[in-house]
Design a protein around this motif. Sequence first.
Motif, mmCIF file in Angstrom:
data_model
loop_
_atom_site.group_PDB
_atom_site.id
_atom_site.type_symbol
_atom_site.label_atom_id
_atom_site.label_comp_id
_atom_site.label_asym_id
_atom_site.label_seq_id
_atom_site.Cartn_x
_atom_site.Cartn_y
_atom_site.Cartn_z
ATOM 1 N N VAL A 123 33.849 -14.494 -36.483
ATOM 2 C CA VAL A 123 34.016 -13.362 -35.580
ATOM 3 C C VAL A 123 34.007 -12.114 -36.461
ATOM 4 O O VAL A 123 34.824 -11.999 -37.376
ATOM 5 N N LEU A 124 33.072 -11.206 -36.210
ATOM 6 C CA LEU A 124 32.977 -9.982 -37.004
ATOM 7 C C LEU A 124 33.601 -8.815 -36.249
ATOM 8 O O LEU A 124 33.251 -8.551 -35.104
ATOM 9 N N VAL A 163 37.558 -14.824 -39.335
ATOM 10 C CA VAL A 163 37.511 -13.422 -38.901
ATOM 11 C C VAL A 163 37.258 -12.545 -40.114
ATOM 12 O O VAL A 163 37.976 -12.623 -41.108
ATOM 13 N N LYS A 164 36.210 -11.734 -40.006
ATOM 14 C CA LYS A 164 35.867 -10.836 -41.105
ATOM 15 C C LYS A 164 35.589 -9.445 -40.551
ATOM 16 O O LYS A 164 35.137 -9.304 -39.416
ATOM 17 N N GLY A 165 35.851 -8.456 -41.365
ATOM 18 C CA GLY A 165 35.553 -7.087 -40.986
ATOM 19 C C GLY A 165 34.254 -6.630 -41.622
ATOM 20 O O GLY A 165 33.813 -7.197 -42.614
ATOM 21 N N TYR A 166 33.655 -5.628 -41.027
ATOM 22 C CA TYR A 166 32.482 -5.001 -41.633
ATOM 23 C C TYR A 166 32.554 -3.502 -41.408
ATOM 24 O O TYR A 166 33.096 -3.034 -40.418
ATOM 25 N N ASP A 211 26.982 -4.186 -44.634
ATOM 26 C CA ASP A 211 28.050 -5.201 -44.551
ATOM 27 C C ASP A 211 27.735 -6.205 -43.444
ATOM 28 O O ASP A 211 27.892 -7.405 -43.629
ATOM 29 N N TYR A 212 27.325 -5.684 -42.294
ATOM 30 C CA TYR A 212 27.078 -6.532 -41.131
ATOM 31 C C TYR A 212 26.000 -7.576 -41.440
ATOM 32 O O TYR A 212 26.168 -8.759 -41.150
ATOM 33 N N GLU A 213 24.902 -7.140 -42.043
ATOM 34 C CA GLU A 213 23.813 -8.066 -42.369
ATOM 35 C C GLU A 213 24.269 -9.134 -43.359
ATOM 36 O O GLU A 213 23.958 -10.313 -43.208
ATOM 37 N N TYR A 214 25.021 -8.713 -44.371
ATOM 38 C CA TYR A 214 25.549 -9.665 -45.352
ATOM 39 C C TYR A 214 26.483 -10.671 -44.667
ATOM 40 O O TYR A 214 26.364 -11.881 -44.881
ATOM 41 N N GLU A 215 27.390 -10.175 -43.841
ATOM 42 C CA GLU A 215 28.358 -11.044 -43.172
ATOM 43 C C GLU A 215 27.671 -11.998 -42.197
ATOM 44 O O GLU A 215 28.124 -13.130 -42.021
ATOM 45 N N GLN A 216 26.593 -11.566 -41.571
ATOM 46 C CA GLN A 216 25.828 -12.435 -40.671
ATOM 47 C C GLN A 216 25.258 -13.626 -41.446
ATOM 48 O O GLN A 216 25.287 -14.758 -40.966
ATOM 49 N N LYS A 217 24.734 -13.357 -42.650
ATOM 50 C CA LYS A 217 24.183 -14.437 -43.480
ATOM 51 C C LYS A 217 25.288 -15.416 -43.884
ATOM 52 O O LYS A 217 25.101 -16.635 -43.850
ATOM 53 N N MET A 218 26.443 -14.869 -44.273
ATOM 54 C CA MET A 218 27.564 -15.730 -44.652
ATOM 55 C C MET A 218 28.057 -16.535 -43.447
ATOM 56 O O MET A 218 28.386 -17.715 -43.570
ATOM 57 N N ALA A 219 28.084 -15.887 -42.294
ATOM 58 C CA ALA A 219 28.519 -16.558 -41.056
ATOM 59 C C ALA A 219 27.595 -17.729 -40.731
ATOM 60 O O ALA A 219 28.067 -18.810 -40.353
#
Length: 166
Positions: free
Chosen positions: A119-120, A90-93, A98-106
């Motif tokens: 889960v973002l 579970v990560k926040g954005y 942030d969202y684009e970066y977290e999508q790549k990490m996900a």
Amino acid sequence: MKDGKSIAVVPGSFDPITNGHIDIVKRAAEAYDVVYLAVMVNDQKKYMLDMEQRRVIAEACLCDIPNVNVISSDGMLWQLAKELCADAIVKGYRNEVDYEYEQKMAQFNYEHNQDAPTVLLKADQDLETLSSTVVRERIANDMPISDCLPEVAIKMLKEFLAKKEI
């Protein structure tokens, strides 16, 4: 899922943990039986606090949430999630960047561990401008941080920083 309980990992550097981080952890704690807040290392970052200090402050801020455990790890997130039998990361954005970066990490984490998809969670509107970077900048410029962190974190942060030259 371990012993029939849903498990989530909330990873981050938490240098220091902010009210925004705490909000994400609280929301995860409502959705999962067990939540591990994992204080981790990002080689791209220079830290104000060492890992143990970051872990101790996070623990003090989250001690009133019974299903949250604070741990630390210097390994890979997908591996940690596997070791903990986690059902989710579970990560926040805060914004689209942030969202684009977290999508790549996900995607990376999912390729290595499909048992724990990411889960973002969108940051609360009142907290979306808050980050550890903002807190560190305020500290460096001798500006107030009382709207960024719980009082216990501020007290501990001051103690840790008083012990070292910055």
